[in-house]
Design a protein around this motif. Structure first.
Motif, mmCIF file in Angstrom:
data_model
loop_
_atom_site.group_PDB
_atom_site.id
_atom_site.type_symbol
_atom_site.label_atom_id
_atom_site.label_comp_id
_atom_site.label_asym_id
_atom_site.label_seq_id
_atom_site.Cartn_x
_atom_site.Cartn_y
_atom_site.Cartn_z
ATOM 1 N N ASP A 175 0.931 -1.223 0.079
ATOM 2 C CA ASP A 175 0.060 0.021 -0.034
ATOM 3 C C ASP A 175 0.731 1.285 0.178
ATOM 4 N N PRO A 176 1.024 1.721 -1.238
ATOM 5 C CA PRO A 176 2.191 2.909 -1.308
ATOM 6 C C PRO A 176 1.491 4.120 -0.696
ATOM 7 N N ASP A 177 0.464 4.321 0.055
ATOM 8 C CA ASP A 177 -0.203 5.201 0.916
ATOM 9 C C ASP A 177 0.395 5.151 2.202
ATOM 10 N N THR A 178 1.055 4.529 2.535
ATOM 11 C CA THR A 178 1.673 3.998 3.942
ATOM 12 C C THR A 178 3.004 4.147 4.116
ATOM 13 N N SER A 186 6.921 0.011 -6.284
ATOM 14 C CA SER A 186 7.005 -0.543 -7.669
ATOM 15 C C SER A 186 5.467 0.004 -8.315
ATOM 16 N N PRO A 187 5.278 0.310 -9.496
ATOM 17 C CA PRO A 187 4.008 0.492 -10.162
ATOM 18 C C PRO A 187 3.083 -0.575 -9.860
ATOM 19 N N ASP A 188 3.392 -1.838 -9.895
ATOM 20 C CA ASP A 188 2.525 -3.009 -9.719
ATOM 21 C C ASP A 188 2.338 -3.219 -8.160
ATOM 22 N N ASN A 189 2.943 -2.505 -7.132
ATOM 23 C CA ASN A 189 2.924 -2.378 -5.972
ATOM 24 C C ASN A 189 3.242 -3.931 -5.449
ATOM 25 N N LYS A 190 4.229 -4.477 -6.104
ATOM 26 C CA LYS A 190 4.881 -5.524 -5.806
ATOM 27 C C LYS A 190 6.270 -5.720 -5.086
ATOM 28 N N GLY A 216 1.105 -3.873 3.869
ATOM 29 C CA GLY A 216 0.375 -4.449 2.668
ATOM 30 C C GLY A 216 -0.825 -3.856 2.694
ATOM 31 N N ARG A 217 -1.474 -3.980 1.143
ATOM 32 C CA ARG A 217 -2.785 -3.291 1.217
ATOM 33 C C ARG A 217 -3.972 -4.479 1.841
ATOM 34 N N GLU A 218 -3.599 -5.438 1.698
ATOM 35 C CA GLU A 218 -4.370 -6.402 2.319
ATOM 36 C C GLU A 218 -4.441 -6.429 3.690
HETATM 37 C C1 LIG Z 1 -0.963 0.343 -6.785
HETATM 38 O O1 LIG Z 1 -1.448 1.275 -5.437
HETATM 39 C C2 LIG Z 1 -1.609 2.395 -6.015
HETATM 40 C C3 LIG Z 1 -2.098 3.367 -4.887
HETATM 41 O O2 LIG Z 1 -3.225 2.686 -3.960
HETATM 42 C C4 LIG Z 1 -3.182 2.144 -6.661
HETATM 43 O O3 LIG Z 1 -3.765 3.561 -7.450
HETATM 44 C C5 LIG Z 1 -3.018 1.272 -8.105
HETATM 45 O O4 LIG Z 1 -3.963 1.079 -8.835
HETATM 46 C C6 LIG Z 1 -2.034 0.115 -7.561
HETATM 47 N N1 LIG Z 1 -1.572 -0.484 -8.929
HETATM 48 C C7 LIG Z 1 -1.902 -1.982 -8.992
HETATM 49 C C8 LIG Z 1 -1.030 -2.637 -10.292
HETATM 50 O O5 LIG Z 1 -2.788 -2.750 -8.332
#
Ligand SMILES: *[C@@H]1O[C@H](CO)[C@@H](O)[C@H](O)[C@H]1NC(C)=O
Length: 396
Positions: A175-178, A186-190, A216-218
């Motif tokens: 969760d990039p917001d944290t 990374s753009p894929d949040n992985k 983590g977002r989950e």
């Molecule tokens: C990654 O996180 C950002 C920010 O919460 C979100 O906008 C974006 O859709 C996420 N990217 C993927 C590939 O899930």
């Protein structure tokens, strides 16, 4: 009886004294001394059981046997310059070594490598020559790295109550917001990388502002879930990071006391040492440095387990974790610069090639757990520069 009485009185009296004291030329003194206190070590570590001749004398011509309770339970046998393995107990095969260099100085120290829980207990250091014998008892206490080890083998597919094998890996993203401003997700949040420059990001309520953490977002409230974290660093040995889980409400601002008390259950690698972030920290065996780690969360049992994905060996398990009915999220802490953590999609069947039936004996450590020379080198070379001390950062 009659004859006894006919002995001169002073001789009769002398008979109460031990024979070796009376006739030292018949019983050359052979006295063995142990450490006088229990020796403690952790599963997977190497240990040295101290024992020596006192007064000091050359032991190379003697018969030295390290045994367990009985004479037939031979841990290591040395006689006349030779190690004799024929009668050695199978459990110690290839794991014992008498410090040969020390024998001439009377040292009978025994090294046991790759400690197992079953190594715990009493050892007897025995020495004999043609007409003398003595022994000393050494108590070895083998601590399990985690409360669960020895009871179950979570890394094994056959483990009855193992977490990883029976639980499909969940997809976990960051969760990039944290993320702390020094952390680039990374753009894929992985994956997440730590850099030296702060990014311009809004200082929101959910963002870590002092410690370089990201969640983590989950979030998980029930059931069992495992995810695989991979660590990459230029110098993995000198890297500094932690992985685990946190309550969703975990503190984001200022100093964080990373421990269960604050709702964080994690393992940390730093200063070439693996620790569980219990309070106080518990040192864990390090053989080798795990860089692929399964984090297994069991909300129902309130447990968090860490498993080395490369060999299936359990690193540590928190039990009775007080989740307090809250949701639990993956938690990451990147302390070194140019360190990168990856969340991999994979099923937890990957580990196990190294497991030959015994779950409690990780591979023989490549290096001893504590390497004073190495630690010193690290102190001098790297710590002075404080490249990634969290204290070097201005915390609001
Ligand atoms: C990654 O996180 C950002 C920010 O919460 C979100 O906008 C974006 O859709 C996420 N990217 C993927 C590939 O899930």
């Amino acid at each position: 009886m009659q004859r006894g009485l006919s002995l001169p009185a002073h001789l009769l009296h002398l008979h109460i004294l031990p024979l070796p004291l009376l006739f030292p030329w018949w019983f050359p003194m052979l006295t063995v001394a142990g450490p006088g206190h229990p020796v403690t070590a952790t599963v997977g570590q190497d240990v040295l059981l101290p024992c020596h001749l006192s007064p000091q004398r050359d032991a190379r011509t003697l018969d030295v046997r390290w045994i367990r309770e009985k004479f037939s339970e031979i841990v290591h046998h040395y006689r006349n310059g030779e190690d004799l393995y024929r009668e050695q107990m199978g459990a110690y095969s290839g794991r014992t070594e008498l410090a040969r260099d020390g024998l001439s100085a009377g040292s009978l120290d025994l090294r046991i490598t790759g400690l197992r829980p079953s190594d715990d207990g009493l050892y007897v250091c025995t020495v004999r020559d043609a007409d003398a014998y003595d022994e000393a008892i050494v108590k070895l206490e083998v601590a399990a790295p985690g409360p669960e080890l020895g009871k179950a083998c979570p890394g094994l597919s056959s483990a009855p109550d193992g977490l990883a094998p029976s639980v499909p890996a969940v997809k976990v993203t960051l969760d990039p917001d944290t993320a702390h401003p020094l952390l680039v997700v990374s753009p894929d949040n992985k994956s997440v990388r730590r850099q030296t420059e702060r990014q311009q990001v809004p200082d929101t309520r959910e963002r870590f502002d002092c410690w370089c953490c990201v969640l983590g977002r989950e979030d998980f409230r029930e059931g069992r879930h495992c995810w695989l974290v991979e660590v990459e660093a230029e110098q993995i040995k000198d890297s500094w990071w932690a992985v685990g889980v946190a309550r969703a409400s975990v503190e984001r601002k200022g100093w964080i006391d990373a421990s269960p008390k604050e709702g964080i259950w994690a393992v940390r690698y730093y200063e070439r040492q693996l620790m569980s972030l219990t309070w106080p920290n518990t040192r864990l065996p390090l053989s080798p440095i795990p860089t692929r780690i399964w984090v297994c969360l069991d909300c129902t049992q309130q447990q968090v387990s860490f498993i080395n994905a490369d060999n299936g060996v359990e690193i540590f398990t928190f039990t009775a974790a007080s989740f307090n009915g809250e949701s639990i999220r993956p938690w990451f802490w990147l302390v070194s610069n140019s360190l990168q953590l990856f969340l991999r999609d994979s099923t937890p069947q990957t580990p196990s090639p190294a497991l030959g039936g015994s779950c409690s004996s990780p591979d023989t450590p490549a290096s001893p757990l504590l390497d004073p020379a190495g630690a010193e080198g690290w102190d001098a070379a790297s710590r002075g520069q404080a490249p990634y001390s969290p204290w070097a950062l201005p915390c609001p």
